[in-house]
Write a protein that holds these residues in place. Structure first.
Motif, PDB file in Angstrom:
ATOM      1  N   TYR A  68      -2.386  17.856   5.158  1.00  0.00           N
ATOM      2  CA  TYR A  68      -2.860  18.815   4.180  1.00  0.00           C
ATOM      3  C   TYR A  68      -3.508  19.984   4.916  1.00  0.00           C
ATOM      4  O   TYR A  68      -4.083  19.819   5.985  1.00  0.00           O
ATOM      5  N   TYR A  96     -13.175  13.533  -4.718  1.00  0.00           N
ATOM      6  CA  TYR A  96     -13.513  13.388  -3.307  1.00  0.00           C
ATOM      7  C   TYR A  96     -14.757  14.208  -3.001  1.00  0.00           C
ATOM      8  O   TYR A  96     -15.015  15.237  -3.621  1.00  0.00           O
ATOM      9  N   THR A 150       5.528  11.331  -6.491  1.00  0.00           N
ATOM     10  CA  THR A 150       5.370  11.114  -5.052  1.00  0.00           C
ATOM     11  C   THR A 150       4.001  10.525  -4.771  1.00  0.00           C
ATOM     12  O   THR A 150       2.991  11.215  -4.836  1.00  0.00           O
ATOM     13  N   THR A 151       3.966   9.252  -4.435  1.00  0.00           N
ATOM     14  CA  THR A 151       2.703   8.568  -4.172  1.00  0.00           C
ATOM     15  C   THR A 151       1.933   9.239  -3.047  1.00  0.00           C
ATOM     16  O   THR A 151       2.487   9.499  -1.974  1.00  0.00           O
ATOM     17  N   GLY A 152       0.675   9.502  -3.320  1.00  0.00           N
ATOM     18  CA  GLY A 152      -0.201  10.068  -2.297  1.00  0.00           C
ATOM     19  C   GLY A 152      -0.149  11.570  -2.190  1.00  0.00           C
ATOM     20  O   GLY A 152      -0.982  12.169  -1.500  1.00  0.00           O
ATOM     21  N   GLU A 153       0.807  12.198  -2.842  1.00  0.00           N
ATOM     22  CA  GLU A 153       0.833  13.652  -2.808  1.00  0.00           C
ATOM     23  C   GLU A 153      -0.162  14.156  -3.849  1.00  0.00           C
ATOM     24  O   GLU A 153       0.019  13.955  -5.047  1.00  0.00           O
ATOM     25  N   LEU A 154      -1.209  14.776  -3.370  1.00  0.00           N
ATOM     26  CA  LEU A 154      -2.303  15.192  -4.235  1.00  0.00           C
ATOM     27  C   LEU A 154      -2.326  16.700  -4.396  1.00  0.00           C
ATOM     28  O   LEU A 154      -2.127  17.440  -3.434  1.00  0.00           O
ATOM     29  N   GLU A 165      -2.593  13.300  -8.830  1.00  0.00           N
ATOM     30  CA  GLU A 165      -1.488  12.815  -8.012  1.00  0.00           C
ATOM     31  C   GLU A 165      -0.165  13.203  -8.656  1.00  0.00           C
ATOM     32  O   GLU A 165       0.029  13.033  -9.852  1.00  0.00           O
ATOM     33  N   TYR A 188      -8.592  12.069  -9.253  1.00  0.00           N
ATOM     34  CA  TYR A 188      -9.465  11.616  -8.172  1.00  0.00           C
ATOM     35  C   TYR A 188     -10.635  12.563  -7.999  1.00  0.00           C
ATOM     36  O   TYR A 188     -10.513  13.761  -8.246  1.00  0.00           O
ATOM     37  N   PHE A 210       0.430  11.801   5.753  1.00  0.00           N
ATOM     38  CA  PHE A 210       0.395  13.118   5.129  1.00  0.00           C
ATOM     39  C   PHE A 210      -0.301  14.130   6.040  1.00  0.00           C
ATOM     40  O   PHE A 210      -1.111  13.763   6.886  1.00  0.00           O
ATOM     41  N   PHE A 245      -4.994  19.565  -5.397  1.00  0.00           N
ATOM     42  CA  PHE A 245      -6.436  19.694  -5.455  1.00  0.00           C
ATOM     43  C   PHE A 245      -6.864  20.913  -6.253  1.00  0.00           C
ATOM     44  O   PHE A 245      -6.180  21.935  -6.286  1.00  0.00           O
ATOM     45  N   GLN A 270      -6.507   5.913 -12.956  1.00  0.00           N
ATOM     46  CA  GLN A 270      -5.047   5.859 -13.070  1.00  0.00           C
ATOM     47  C   GLN A 270      -4.586   6.110 -14.493  1.00  0.00           C
ATOM     48  O   GLN A 270      -3.410   6.429 -14.728  1.00  0.00           O
ATOM     49  N   LEU A 272     -13.455   9.280  -0.776  1.00  0.00           N
ATOM     50  CA  LEU A 272     -13.133   9.039  -2.173  1.00  0.00           C
ATOM     51  C   LEU A 272     -14.340   8.492  -2.930  1.00  0.00           C
ATOM     52  O   LEU A 272     -14.944   7.498  -2.510  1.00  0.00           O
TER      53      LEU A 272
END
Lengths: 116, 113
Positions: A37, B35, B98-102, B94, B33, A35, B104, B50, B45
């Motif tokens: 960002y 961070y 789409t896994t990992g697309e965060l 999340e 999440y 990714f 914020f 979940q 993290l």
């Protein structure tokens, strides 16, 4: 273990110059996601792109392009004809099954300053 | 407006005090999440969740606690046991597709005096 290295901590370019931000990663997974960002001065991170490890095609989105090379474990990001609005901190990140796909590992970021 | 709301944006705390950072979302996403961002260290993290009533420790959970009583809320408490709490804290959700697309939030900057 997963690791993302962004060796360039700060870069300054003059507006309209091209700039490449480097990202090197380490993982023992055969399937993973990469990714990029962007964090503008306002603070919130903005998702730019996700790549699957099986897809090594380069991608272009306007002035942004990404070069994924599995052979060198790199996922570099190029901004063409940079603009002042591109000034931000850019993070490369990685997730995969060994770390849990939910646990995205970030690099330390590259601060890009575009000078008018 | 849809999105993630973090509050407060700035917070000052005296040593020895607990403080709770709020994170609310109205996008109906399951995964949330927390961070921590420090200069020169990128994002690390703290905790993630979940599903309601379940959460997992991240890489730097010591000195922090969370709860997930409602889908839309994932508050983070910075306890007095956290030795170096001054940092920028970011909450994320999340994208379920789409896994990992965060996505914020705008972050909360905590300063310990």
């Amino acid at each position: 273990a997963q690791k993302v290295t962004q060796a360039q901590t700060e870069i300054s370019v003059v507006e309209k110059e091209d700039v490449t931000l480097d990202c090197v990663y380490e993982t023992r997974d055969t399937t993973y996601y990469l990714f990029w960002y962007k964090q503008p001065p306002s603070g919130e991170l903005v998702f730019l792109i996700r790549r699957n490890s099986f897809d090594e095609q380069n991608e272009i989105s306007g002035r942004y392009s990404w070069n994924f090379q599995k052979s060198t474990s790199s996922f570099n990001f190029t901004i063409t004809a940079s603009q002042v609005v591109d000034s931000a901190v850019y993070f490369c990140a990685l997730s995969g099954p060994s770390g849990g796909y939910q646990k995205v590992t970030f690099g330390i970021g590259t601060k890009l300053q575009v000078i008018p | 407006d849809g999105g993630i709301t973090q509050s407060p944006k700035y917070l000052f705390r005296k040593e020895g005090q607990n403080v709770t950072l709020s994170c609310e979302q109205n996008l109906n996403h399951d995964a949330m999440y927390w961070y921590r961002q420090d200069p020169g260290q990128g994002l690390r993290l703290i905790y993630y969740s979940q599903i309601v009533n379940d959460f997992q420790k991240g890489d730097i959970a010591e000195g922090y606690s969370v709860s997930r009583e409602k889908k839309e809320s994932f508050p983070l408490t910075v306890t007095s046991a956290q030795k170096n709490p001054t940092a920028f804290y970011l909450c994320a959700i999340e994208n379920g597709q789409t896994t990992g697309e965060l996505f914020f939030g705008e972050g909360s900057r905590l300063t310990v005096l």
